[in-house]
Design a protein around this motif. Structure first.
Motif, PDB file in Angstrom:
ATOM      1  N   ASP A   1       0.852  -1.184   0.000  1.00 22.95           N
ATOM      2  CA  ASP A   1       0.000   0.000   0.000  1.00 22.95           C
ATOM      3  C   ASP A   1       0.887   1.233   0.000  1.00 22.95           C
ATOM      4  OD1 ASP A   1      -1.715   2.097   0.565  1.00 22.95           O
ATOM      5  OD2 ASP A   1      -2.855   0.985   2.051  1.00 22.95           O
TER       6      ASP A   1
ATOM      7  N   HIS B   1      -0.387   3.592   3.210  1.00 20.67           N
ATOM      8  CA  HIS B   1      -0.139   3.165   4.589  1.00 20.67           C
ATOM      9  C   HIS B   1      -0.371   1.660   4.676  1.00 20.67           C
ATOM     10  CE1 HIS B   1       0.102   3.171   8.920  1.00 20.67           C
ATOM     11  NE2 HIS B   1      -1.050   2.552   8.985  1.00 20.67           N
TER      12      HIS B   1
ATOM     13  N   ASP C   1       6.706  -0.125   7.871  1.00 19.91           N
ATOM     14  CA  ASP C   1       5.524   0.630   7.499  1.00 19.91           C
ATOM     15  C   ASP C   1       5.740   1.125   6.075  1.00 19.91           C
ATOM     16  OD1 ASP C   1       3.531   2.555   7.102  1.00 19.91           O
ATOM     17  OD2 ASP C   1       3.589   3.190   9.200  1.00 19.91           O
ATOM     18  N   THR C   2       4.864   0.752   5.161  1.00 20.96           N
ATOM     19  CA  THR C   2       5.043   1.122   3.747  1.00 20.96           C
ATOM     20  C   THR C   2       4.722   2.603   3.496  1.00 20.96           C
ATOM     21  OG1 THR C   2       2.812   0.387   3.157  1.00 20.96           O
ATOM     22  CG2 THR C   2       4.610  -1.215   2.929  1.00 20.96           C
ATOM     23  N   ASP C   3       4.415   3.330   4.549  1.00 20.83           N
ATOM     24  CA  ASP C   3       4.179   4.767   4.421  1.00 20.83           C
ATOM     25  C   ASP C   3       5.505   5.496   4.230  1.00 20.83           C
ATOM     26  OD1 ASP C   3       2.728   7.123   4.353  1.00 20.83           O
ATOM     27  OD2 ASP C   3       2.716   7.359   6.521  1.00 20.83           O
TER      28      ASP C   3
END
Length: 108
Positions: free
Chosen positions: A85, A88, A105-107
């Motif tokens: 994602d 987030h 965290d892919t944020d």
């Protein structure tokens, strides 16, 4: 064992997760999993050498076909379900007993 990195892009062909073994020993990945936004279970016999990387692709064939990455499909793991994602999300590396080894965290 630590270090999860990821590449999330507009196309599935370029989506991958990279893990790095920063120890001085090979790690047996048999039964380990990726969890969170993606789902993947490493097959029996999977391993990562000491101080080495492994790439887990959303689509192995598509990722291996990108010349600039210079990846050998035989050395890739995957295909994983789900997707990274860009807004987030969490990706976890779980050992064979489902204990979290690392998470990102892919944020970004």
């Amino acid at each position: 064992m630590r270090t999860l990195r990821f590449n999330s892009s507009a196309t599935d062909a370029e989506e991958f997760i990279e893990i790095y073994n920063r120890t001085d020993s090979q790690v047996d990945l048999s039964g380990w999993k990726l969890g969170g936004g993606v789902q993947y279970t490493f097959p029996a016999g999977a391993s990562i050498p000491a101080r080495a990387y492994r790439v887990i692709a959303k689509n192995k064939a598509a990722l291996a076909s990108i010349p600039s990455y210079m990846l050998d499909q035989a050395e890739l793991y995957g295909d994983y379900a789900g997707e990274l994602d860009n807004g987030h999300g969490i990706v976890k590396l779980l050992d064979a007993s489902s204990a979290t080894v690392d998470a990102v965290d892919t944020d970004g």
